[in-house]
Design a protein around this motif. Structure first.
Motif, PDB file in Angstrom:
ATOM      1  N   ALA A 249       0.809  -1.301  -0.048  1.00 18.04           N
ATOM      2  CA  ALA A 249       0.047   0.085   0.114  1.00 18.04           C
ATOM      3  C   ALA A 249       0.965   1.300   0.085  1.00 18.04           C
ATOM      4  CB  ALA A 249      -1.003   0.063   1.069  1.00 18.04           C
ATOM      5  N   GLN A 250       2.039   1.173   0.467  1.00 14.84           N
ATOM      6  CA  GLN A 250       2.906   2.363   0.422  1.00 14.84           C
ATOM      7  C   GLN A 250       4.154   2.205  -0.687  1.00 14.84           C
ATOM      8  OE1 GLN A 250       3.261   1.929   5.143  1.00 14.84           O
ATOM      9  NE2 GLN A 250       4.654   3.331   4.505  1.00 14.84           N
ATOM     10  N   GLU A 251       4.168   1.094  -1.330  1.00 15.82           N
ATOM     11  CA  GLU A 251       5.008   1.106  -2.291  1.00 15.82           C
ATOM     12  C   GLU A 251       5.053   1.806  -3.495  1.00 15.82           C
ATOM     13  OE1 GLU A 251       8.591   0.013  -3.396  1.00 15.82           O
ATOM     14  OE2 GLU A 251       8.157  -1.722  -2.552  1.00 15.82           O
ATOM     15  N   CYS A 252       5.532   3.044  -3.836  1.00  7.59           N
ATOM     16  CA  CYS A 252       5.307   3.738  -4.870  1.00  7.59           C
ATOM     17  C   CYS A 252       6.439   3.810  -5.856  1.00  7.59           C
ATOM     18  CB  CYS A 252       5.070   5.488  -4.366  1.00  7.59           C
ATOM     19  SG  CYS A 252       6.294   6.071  -3.551  1.00  7.59           S
ATOM     20  N   ALA A 253       7.650   2.943  -5.625  1.00  5.12           N
ATOM     21  CA  ALA A 253       8.921   3.236  -6.502  1.00  5.12           C
ATOM     22  C   ALA A 253       9.451   1.586  -6.103  1.00  5.12           C
ATOM     23  CB  ALA A 253       9.719   3.972  -6.284  1.00  5.12           C
ATOM     24  N   ARG A 254       8.895   0.837  -7.101  1.00  3.97           N
ATOM     25  CA  ARG A 254       9.163  -0.849  -7.128  1.00  3.97           C
ATOM     26  C   ARG A 254      10.780  -1.155  -7.356  1.00  3.97           C
ATOM     27  NH1 ARG A 254       5.136  -4.883  -9.673  1.00  3.97           N
ATOM     28  NH2 ARG A 254       5.874  -6.089  -7.780  1.00  3.97           N
ATOM     29  N   TYR A 255      11.425  -0.143  -7.699  1.00  3.62           N
ATOM     30  CA  TYR A 255      12.892  -0.477  -8.019  1.00  3.62           C
ATOM     31  C   TYR A 255      13.795   0.405  -7.292  1.00  3.62           C
ATOM     32  CZ  TYR A 255      10.282  -2.993 -11.542  1.00  3.62           C
ATOM     33  OH  TYR A 255       9.352  -4.004 -12.115  1.00  3.62           O
ATOM     34  N   THR A 256      13.273   1.087  -6.352  1.00  2.00           N
ATOM     35  CA  THR A 256      14.158   2.042  -5.321  1.00  2.00           C
ATOM     36  C   THR A 256      13.921   1.713  -4.118  1.00  2.00           C
ATOM     37  OG1 THR A 256      13.931   3.781  -7.023  1.00  2.00           O
ATOM     38  CG2 THR A 256      14.745   4.574  -4.895  1.00  2.00           C
ATOM     39  N   PRO A 257      14.766   0.999  -3.202  1.00  2.00           N
ATOM     40  CA  PRO A 257      14.621   0.891  -1.970  1.00  2.00           C
ATOM     41  C   PRO A 257      14.344   1.887  -1.250  1.00  2.00           C
ATOM     42  CG  PRO A 257      16.531  -0.368  -2.616  1.00  2.00           C
ATOM     43  CD  PRO A 257      16.270   0.672  -3.800  1.00  2.00           C
ATOM     44  N   ASN A 258      13.108   1.846  -0.338  1.00  2.00           N
ATOM     45  CA  ASN A 258      12.925   3.023   0.717  1.00  2.00           C
ATOM     46  C   ASN A 258      12.914   4.431   0.029  1.00  2.00           C
ATOM     47  OD1 ASN A 258      12.616   1.653   3.022  1.00  2.00           O
ATOM     48  ND2 ASN A 258      14.855   1.035   2.476  1.00  2.00           N
ATOM     49  N   ALA A 259      12.417   4.513  -1.006  1.00  2.00           N
ATOM     50  CA  ALA A 259      12.128   5.954  -1.920  1.00  2.00           C
ATOM     51  C   ALA A 259      12.038   6.983  -1.259  1.00  2.00           C
ATOM     52  CB  ALA A 259      11.417   5.749  -3.127  1.00  2.00           C
ATOM     53  N   VAL A 260      12.749   8.073  -1.368  1.00  2.00           N
ATOM     54  CA  VAL A 260      12.488   9.511  -1.163  1.00  2.00           C
ATOM     55  C   VAL A 260      12.522  10.532  -2.389  1.00  2.00           C
ATOM     56  CG1 VAL A 260      13.404  11.480   0.296  1.00  2.00           C
ATOM     57  CG2 VAL A 260      13.440   8.694   1.164  1.00  2.00           C
ATOM     58  N   GLY A 261      11.556  11.040  -2.582  1.00  2.00           N
ATOM     59  CA  GLY A 261      11.525  12.172  -3.551  1.00  2.00           C
ATOM     60  C   GLY A 261      11.501  11.853  -4.897  1.00  2.00           C
ATOM     61  N   ILE A 262      11.083  10.567  -5.450  1.00  2.00           N
ATOM     62  CA  ILE A 262      11.158  10.127  -6.549  1.00  2.00           C
ATOM     63  C   ILE A 262       9.985  10.772  -7.334  1.00  2.00           C
ATOM     64  CG2 ILE A 262      11.146   8.078  -8.268  1.00  2.00           C
ATOM     65  CD1 ILE A 262      13.469   8.240  -6.465  1.00  2.00           C
ATOM     66  N   GLY A 293       5.900   8.312   3.400  1.00  2.00           N
ATOM     67  CA  GLY A 293       4.682   9.387   3.307  1.00  2.00           C
ATOM     68  C   GLY A 293       5.337  10.672   2.521  1.00  2.00           C
ATOM     69  N   ILE A 294       4.429  11.289   2.201  1.00  2.00           N
ATOM     70  CA  ILE A 294       4.619  12.522   1.114  1.00  2.00           C
ATOM     71  C   ILE A 294       5.112  13.639   2.382  1.00  2.00           C
ATOM     72  CG2 ILE A 294       3.529  14.389  -0.127  1.00  2.00           C
ATOM     73  CD1 ILE A 294       1.648  12.279  -0.869  1.00  2.00           C
ATOM     74  N   THR A 295       6.215  14.424   1.821  1.00  2.00           N
ATOM     75  CA  THR A 295       6.842  15.593   2.690  1.00  2.00           C
ATOM     76  C   THR A 295       5.566  16.706   2.559  1.00  2.00           C
ATOM     77  OG1 THR A 295       8.920  14.903   2.270  1.00  2.00           O
ATOM     78  CG2 THR A 295       8.640  17.086   2.924  1.00  2.00           C
ATOM     79  N   PRO A 296       5.248  17.188   3.585  1.00  2.00           N
ATOM     80  CA  PRO A 296       4.303  18.487   3.365  1.00  2.00           C
ATOM     81  C   PRO A 296       4.688  19.520   2.422  1.00  2.00           C
ATOM     82  CG  PRO A 296       4.545  17.816   6.065  1.00  2.00           C
ATOM     83  CD  PRO A 296       5.573  17.044   5.170  1.00  2.00           C
ATOM     84  N   GLY A 297       3.867  19.974   1.845  1.00  2.00           N
ATOM     85  CA  GLY A 297       4.090  20.927   0.985  1.00  2.00           C
ATOM     86  C   GLY A 297       4.575  20.497  -0.425  1.00  2.00           C
ATOM     87  N   GLN A 298       4.620  18.973  -0.574  1.00  2.00           N
ATOM     88  CA  GLN A 298       5.089  18.537  -1.891  1.00  2.00           C
ATOM     89  C   GLN A 298       4.140  17.570  -2.454  1.00  2.00           C
ATOM     90  OE1 GLN A 298       9.070  16.627  -0.880  1.00  2.00           O
ATOM     91  NE2 GLN A 298       9.837  17.753  -2.191  1.00  2.00           N
ATOM     92  N   GLU A 299       2.898  17.751  -2.152  1.00  2.00           N
ATOM     93  CA  GLU A 299       1.813  17.201  -2.890  1.00  2.00           C
ATOM     94  C   GLU A 299       1.759  17.187  -4.354  1.00  2.00           C
ATOM     95  OE1 GLU A 299       1.540  18.830  -0.208  1.00  2.00           O
ATOM     96  OE2 GLU A 299       1.111  17.462   1.554  1.00  2.00           O
ATOM     97  N   CYS A 300       2.176  18.436  -4.779  1.00  2.00           N
ATOM     98  CA  CYS A 300       2.182  18.353  -6.432  1.00  2.00           C
ATOM     99  C   CYS A 300       3.838  18.949  -6.730  1.00  2.00           C
ATOM    100  CB  CYS A 300       1.306  19.572  -6.741  1.00  2.00           C
ATOM    101  SG  CYS A 300       0.900  19.599  -8.349  1.00  2.00           S
ATOM    102  N   ASP A 301       4.376  17.873  -7.642  1.00  2.00           N
ATOM    103  CA  ASP A 301       5.708  18.331  -8.153  1.00  2.00           C
ATOM    104  C   ASP A 301       5.942  17.753  -9.513  1.00  2.00           C
ATOM    105  OD1 ASP A 301       8.228  18.983  -7.646  1.00  2.00           O
ATOM    106  OD2 ASP A 301       8.760  18.109  -6.080  1.00  2.00           O
ATOM    107  N   TYR A 302       7.112  17.894  -9.969  1.00  2.00           N
ATOM    108  CA  TYR A 302       7.167  17.630 -11.362  1.00  2.00           C
ATOM    109  C   TYR A 302       6.849  15.921 -11.568  1.00  2.00           C
ATOM    110  CZ  TYR A 302      10.175  21.719 -11.872  1.00  2.00           C
ATOM    111  OH  TYR A 302      10.724  22.917 -11.896  1.00  2.00           O
ATOM    112  N   LEU A 303       6.307  15.826 -12.648  1.00  2.00           N
ATOM    113  CA  LEU A 303       6.401  14.192 -13.388  1.00  2.00           C
ATOM    114  C   LEU A 303       7.692  13.814 -13.898  1.00  2.00           C
ATOM    115  CD1 LEU A 303       2.823  14.076 -14.891  1.00  2.00           C
ATOM    116  CD2 LEU A 303       3.331  13.747 -12.539  1.00  2.00           C
TER     117      LEU A 303
END
Length: 550
Positions: A249-262, A293-303
């Motif tokens: 449910a939290q996996e948003c980057a299947r090929y980056t361990p413990n992803a941050v800011g992808i 989790g999403i960093t506050p203020g980063q709900e909309c960023d570059y694709l």
């Protein structure tokens, strides 16, 4: 290879006390051409194989059943470990990974280009080294080809010190054969920098990682150095492809361990993002992937790729649906908004007129890419008035369906409508979005206006390109030819190079019109592309903070 369903599709055998002398002395010089670069394996007849003791492991669904056996069909793999410190070997059997990216980022390393393979079996396959030899058997009910097979040798501290990679292994269902191969010395896989220069040709480097208490096989990446290039293979457990144990449910980057800011993909798009470039451009955005989790203020960023929309729509940022509908209606009626428009012959109840069922029209969007060398590669559609999710060649609209049935350059598709057209009060138009995928790596996102028409007229579509009006339209900056830059240095107006009308971030490169950090997509707004910066000023991975060198 592993198909489940109750039949034994692949078995792996592990020796208990090494191979007997008969098998070791009966090798015939029949080199298999399907081994990896530098690998040599030999084939001998099944009746020449002798064993002290052998264990077969059948994979039946997710259950492993052990049984004693002698001289069964399949491949008996004899693994020679010349390094006396090697105590165990582990086998990773990889299947082709359809739809996988061209690389991944191992922990504590910059992203690496690699061929990815999936390990289907949920349990590791290991064997003990005795007398410098270990044995593993591969079996299958039918003749089976294994795309990639990696063997890793471990010392007593479970540190990987040797490896061997084989490709395109054919496992016979009825014949018994022996393969023999020798493990190659392997060093840890690290980033190339001043402290770790490029290794010599013939070097094998390896990275293995897993999450705490992981029961699945580990993730493994093996790097093969040649005189003029480096190649990599990564074999990943299908159940957790980055070995980080992040819940699905939290996996948003299947090929980056413990992803941050992808950067999010178009499938996660959810908002409009005004981008401050040399000319302000309105783009689709989404939440960056941070698996904690999403960093506050980063709900909309570059694709990860640029999806450029009419500038007027960003007055509704981040995602005011009523505002977007109103902006489209006003822009279309005042002829100040670039858009596509289709008129469909329908009856008063919204059903297609009998003489035009299904209604088929040519949607020619060539005007959107006119005047330059950039070409349109595809037209796709989006669910009505939603910014969430990606584009497709067909969408459900009310109780009917829009479908794109063909595509021709410069930018034309056949659009087919079937079913009931939902009619607005007063017979007004309905709206959806269309995407034009460009060959410069970018995309145009345009409103598609659907108007009800008279039965006496055939269905028709048209494109309306508006470059002036309420605001000067900057969306078409995204149709500029795909440039590439050898430098990642800051420009006069951007922290990095100008790329296809947009600004790259610090340390990012412009690659065929797309900003990239190393082999992956651009960084989130609060990050730079740093770490291992090369002489051209290009970084290798996204990071932030004092330790992120640039």
């Amino acid at each position: 290879m592993s198909t489940g369903g109750g039949s034994a599709t692949l078995g792996v055998g592990v020796t208990g006390a090494g191979w007997g002398g008969g098998g070791r002395g009966a090798v015939r010089q029949a080199t298999r051409a399907s081994t990896a670069t530098g690998a040599t394996a030999f084939l001998i007849a099944g009746d020449d194989i002798a064993y002290d003791r052998t264990v077969r492991a059948f994979l039946v669904g997710a259950t492993v059943v052990l049984a004693g056996c002698s001289e069964p069909p399949g491949i008996s793999l004899e693994i020679a470990a010349d390094d006396a410190s090697i105590t165990t070997v582990e086998l990773f059997v990889g299947e082709h990974c359809n739809g996988c990216p061209g690389g991944m980022r191992p922990p504590q390393l910059s992203p690496k280009a690699a061929d990815l393979y999936l390990v289907a079996d949920p349990r590791p396959w290991t064997a003990t080294v005795e007398g410098g030899v270990a044995g593993i058997r591969l079996e299958s009910d039918t003749d089976t080809d294994v795309p990639a097979l990696v063997i890793v040798g471990f010392d007593a501290n479970h540190t990987p010190v040797a490896t061997r990679t084989l490709y395109n292994i054919s496992i016979p269902a009825n014949d018994a054969v022996l393969w023999r191969t020798t493990l190659l010395p392997a060093s840890p896989l690290v980033d190339i920098d001043t402290a770790h220069p490029r290794p010599p040709a013939g070097t094998e480097r390896i990275k293995i990682w897993q999450s705490p208490n992981q029961t699945l096989p580990s993730c493994v990446m093996v790097e093969h150095w040649e005189a003029d290039r480096v190649t990599r293979d990564a074999l990943l457990p299908d159940g957790d492809r980055d070995c980080d144990a992040v819940p699905m449910a939290q996996e948003c980057a299947r090929y980056t361990p413990n992803a941050v800011g992808i950067a999010a993909t178009i499938d996660e798009a959810s908002c409009l993002l005004p981008v401050a470039t040399p000319k302000s451009i309105c783009m689709l955005g989404g939440p960056p992937c941070t698996e904690a989790g999403i960093t506050p203020g980063q709900e909309c960023d570059y694709l990860d790729e640029d999806y450029c929309a009419p500038l007027q729509l960003c007055a509704c940022a981040p995602a005011d649906a009523a505002c977007i509908t109103s902006a489209i209606a006003q822009g279309v009626s005042s002829n100040t908004l670039s858009h596509l428009r289709c008129t469909l012959p329908v009856q008063p109840d919204g059903s297609i007129c009998p003489d035009h069922d299904p209604a088929i029209a040519k949607l020619d969007a060539g005007a959107m890419v006119q005047g330059g060398s950039t070409k349109c590669k595809r037209i796709a559609l989006h669910d009505p008035m939603s910014l969430r999710g990606g584009f497709s060649d067909h969408v459900q609209f009310g109780t009917g369906t829009f479908k794109l049935t063909s595509f021709d350059q410069p930018c034309e598709a056949a659009i087919e409508w079937s079913g009931m057209l939902p009619l607005n009060p007063g017979g007004g138009a309905s709206y959806m979005f269309a995407e034009l995928e460009l060959d410069n790596g970018k995309h145009l996102v345009l409103p598609l206006v659907i108007e009800p028409g008279e039965c006496a007229r055939p269905p028709s579509c048209a494109a309306f390109r508006i470059e002036g009006g309420i605001t000067t339209e900057t969306m078409f900056e995204c149709t500029a030819p795909a440039p590439s830059s050898a430098s990642c240095q800051a420009s006069d107006v951007c922290p990095g190079p100008v790329c296809g009308g947009t600004c790259c971030g610090a340390g990012e490169a412009c690659v065929e019109g797309v900003c990239r950090c190393g082999p992956t997509s651009r960084c989130a707004a609060d990050q730079i592309c740093g770490g291992g910066v090369d002489p051209a000023g290009c970084g290798s991975f996204c990071c932030k903070g004092a330790s992120c060198e640039i």
